[in-house]
Every structure is written in C-alpha cells, then in structure tokens.
Write a protein that holds these residues in place. Sequence first.
Motif, mmCIF file in Angstrom:
data_model
loop_
_atom_site.group_PDB
_atom_site.id
_atom_site.type_symbol
_atom_site.label_atom_id
_atom_site.label_comp_id
_atom_site.label_asym_id
_atom_site.label_seq_id
_atom_site.Cartn_x
_atom_site.Cartn_y
_atom_site.Cartn_z
ATOM 1 N N ILE A 28 -34.570 38.701 57.972
ATOM 2 C CA ILE A 28 -34.225 40.188 57.786
ATOM 3 C C ILE A 28 -32.927 40.257 57.610
ATOM 4 C CG2 ILE A 28 -34.650 42.219 58.943
ATOM 5 C CD1 ILE A 28 -36.826 41.088 60.653
ATOM 6 N N VAL A 29 -31.931 39.765 57.965
ATOM 7 C CA VAL A 29 -30.740 39.796 57.485
ATOM 8 C C VAL A 29 -30.415 39.520 56.306
ATOM 9 C CG1 VAL A 29 -28.290 38.983 58.205
ATOM 10 C CG2 VAL A 29 -29.773 39.548 60.082
ATOM 11 N N TYR A 30 -31.021 38.103 55.934
ATOM 12 C CA TYR A 30 -30.752 37.848 54.376
ATOM 13 C C TYR A 30 -31.315 38.888 53.512
ATOM 14 C CZ TYR A 30 -29.145 33.087 55.397
ATOM 15 O OH TYR A 30 -28.579 32.159 55.850
ATOM 16 N N GLN A 31 -32.416 39.716 53.756
ATOM 17 C CA GLN A 31 -32.846 40.776 52.922
ATOM 18 C C GLN A 31 -32.299 42.013 53.254
ATOM 19 O OE1 GLN A 31 -36.889 40.736 54.776
ATOM 20 N NE2 GLN A 31 -37.604 39.063 53.717
ATOM 21 N N LYS A 32 -31.220 42.036 53.842
ATOM 22 C CA LYS A 32 -30.362 43.357 54.169
ATOM 23 C C LYS A 32 -31.259 44.255 54.618
ATOM 24 C CE LYS A 32 -26.860 41.586 50.864
ATOM 25 N NZ LYS A 32 -25.931 41.876 49.759
ATOM 26 N N ALA B 142 -41.157 31.582 71.592
ATOM 27 C CA ALA B 142 -40.743 32.889 71.064
ATOM 28 C C ALA B 142 -39.318 33.090 70.677
ATOM 29 C CB ALA B 142 -40.960 33.928 72.189
ATOM 30 N N PHE B 143 -38.509 32.704 71.314
ATOM 31 C CA PHE B 143 -36.951 32.722 70.804
ATOM 32 C C PHE B 143 -36.935 32.314 69.528
ATOM 33 C CE2 PHE B 143 -32.541 31.620 70.873
ATOM 34 C CZ PHE B 143 -31.980 32.698 70.953
ATOM 35 N N GLU B 144 -37.345 31.143 69.272
ATOM 36 C CA GLU B 144 -36.981 30.320 67.985
ATOM 37 C C GLU B 144 -37.561 31.305 66.929
ATOM 38 O OE1 GLU B 144 -38.910 26.304 65.724
ATOM 39 O OE2 GLU B 144 -38.017 25.985 67.864
ATOM 40 N N ILE B 145 -38.826 31.723 67.075
ATOM 41 C CA ILE B 145 -39.683 32.509 66.041
ATOM 42 C C ILE B 145 -38.803 33.744 65.931
ATOM 43 C CG2 ILE B 145 -41.665 33.845 65.710
ATOM 44 C CD1 ILE B 145 -43.141 31.711 67.065
ATOM 45 N N TYR B 146 -38.424 34.434 66.967
ATOM 46 C CA TYR B 146 -37.765 35.739 66.875
ATOM 47 C C TYR B 146 -36.305 35.595 66.152
ATOM 48 C CZ TYR B 146 -40.539 37.489 70.347
ATOM 49 O OH TYR B 146 -41.961 37.906 71.126
ATOM 50 N N ALA B 147 -35.581 34.665 66.510
ATOM 51 C CA ALA B 147 -34.300 34.132 65.772
ATOM 52 C C ALA B 147 -34.389 33.858 64.290
ATOM 53 C CB ALA B 147 -33.461 32.912 66.353
ATOM 54 N N LYS B 148 -35.515 33.166 63.910
ATOM 55 C CA LYS B 148 -35.785 32.966 62.659
ATOM 56 C C LYS B 148 -36.152 34.096 61.828
ATOM 57 C CE LYS B 148 -37.193 27.970 62.622
ATOM 58 N NZ LYS B 148 -38.269 27.121 62.580
ATOM 59 N N SER B 149 -37.097 34.844 62.419
ATOM 60 C CA SER B 149 -37.383 36.149 61.773
ATOM 61 C C SER B 149 -36.200 37.121 61.673
ATOM 62 C CB SER B 149 -38.425 36.936 62.555
ATOM 63 O OG SER B 149 -39.685 36.025 62.609
ATOM 64 N N ARG C 155 -34.734 47.397 59.889
ATOM 65 C CA ARG C 155 -35.767 46.747 60.561
ATOM 66 C C ARG C 155 -35.483 45.610 61.558
ATOM 67 N NH1 ARG C 155 -39.663 43.908 56.222
ATOM 68 N NH2 ARG C 155 -39.919 46.137 55.768
ATOM 69 N N ILE C 156 -33.982 45.141 61.493
ATOM 70 C CA ILE C 156 -33.580 44.518 62.514
ATOM 71 C C ILE C 156 -33.402 45.256 63.909
ATOM 72 C CG2 ILE C 156 -31.317 43.373 63.436
ATOM 73 C CD1 ILE C 156 -30.941 42.532 60.355
ATOM 74 N N ASN C 157 -32.675 46.315 63.710
ATOM 75 C CA ASN C 157 -32.952 47.389 64.866
ATOM 76 C C ASN C 157 -34.237 47.487 65.482
ATOM 77 O OD1 ASN C 157 -30.132 47.784 65.385
ATOM 78 N ND2 ASN C 157 -30.274 49.179 63.627
ATOM 79 N N LEU D 269 -23.369 37.051 54.885
ATOM 80 C CA LEU D 269 -23.167 38.294 53.996
ATOM 81 C C LEU D 269 -21.741 38.708 53.866
ATOM 82 C CD1 LEU D 269 -26.102 40.298 55.240
ATOM 83 C CD2 LEU D 269 -26.021 38.645 53.435
ATOM 84 N N LYS D 270 -20.951 38.243 54.863
ATOM 85 C CA LYS D 270 -19.525 38.569 54.854
ATOM 86 C C LYS D 270 -19.229 40.296 55.090
ATOM 87 C CE LYS D 270 -18.110 34.642 52.578
ATOM 88 N NZ LYS D 270 -18.771 33.468 53.350
#
Length: 187
Positions: free
Chosen positions: A112-116, A101-108, A120-122, A152-153
């Motif tokens: 989502i961060v890369y998609q800005k 689970a943790f690995e899947i949540y982290a990758k997801s 959705r992250i929240n 993303l800086k």
Amino acid sequence: FYEAVQIMQSRRINGIYFDALGIPDRETLVTSATLTAAMNTSNLQYEICRFFAIQKNIRSSVSNATLFDSIEKQSEITEELLCLNNFDLAYQIINTFRLPAFEIYAKSLTRIVYQKLFSRINELLQFLKNLISEIDWDNLLLIVIKTIVIELKDLTTAAKFTQQFNLQENEVEGLIICGKLKLAYIS
C-alpha cells in the motif's frame, strides 16, 4: 496367517475400506470435522470470488489462487484482500487457516505504501489497532515509516506516522528515521 485372512476379508465400498466385521477404516473415513472445515473453506472461497469479481486491479498470481492451495497462496490472497480494503474477510481467513498474521500485515502495508495510498494505510492500521499487540503495532508502524523514507523518500509523510506509536522508544526511533533529530531528543 491371521493378517492374510484379515486382508482377504476386507472390502472396499465407495473408497472406504471395511474390515471383516464391517467397521470402516479410520484413515479413509471422512469425519464431520473434515467435512465442516471443507464447507467453511468453500464458503470463504465463494466470498473471495464474489469480491474479486467486482475488483479491477487484481494481481494475476492471485486471481487463480484458491484457499485450497498452499499456505503461501492463502497468504497472497489475504494480502490482496487487505490491499483492496476487505479487512474483515482477510481477518477471517487469517484466523481460519492460522496464517502468519504479522507477516501478511507487513507485506500488505508495504504494498500500500508503494501505491502511495496513505489514507488506506491509516484505515488498515486503525482496523488492526485492537487486534494485535502494542509491540506488533509499533513494529508495523516502523515498517511503514522505513518504507516511506527509503523507497519514496518522503520524510514529511513518514513523520506523520510517528505520533501513533505506543512505546516512546519506538517513537524516538521513528523520528530519527524521519530525520527529526530535535524532536527525537526532546522525546
């Protein structure tokens, strides 16, 4: 001699071997538990197909994957579901197949961060709030903050996530990553 007689007396019907007394071999017998698990997997796969059918942006590597594939493919499907806001189905798959689970949540979250897509992250974090431990929650927040800062800086957006930590030492670390040294010192 006894084994030779036993082999000669065994017979096969519909792929199931029976001994001389007509008792089926346990290794080839389909149990009700196996059948139930296959039916549950089929039902989940049906739900995934229905959901993916109405989506527009599905990665090609996931579009052909099924839950009957390897754990890696199951994890990829689950990550895709999380990225597309189907948290309930993803959570059900994680629990059914006992996926990491943790690995899947982290990758997801990273995708989502890369998609800005910060809202959705929240949403995903709020969904996970009562499902994971405080330590895992804080570690996911650190991953989100580090990804926003490094890739993303965007220090301002990353700093907004520092208020959600459970443990103060993680909040301080998050503030330091965001360059908010004065706030980190005060905390």
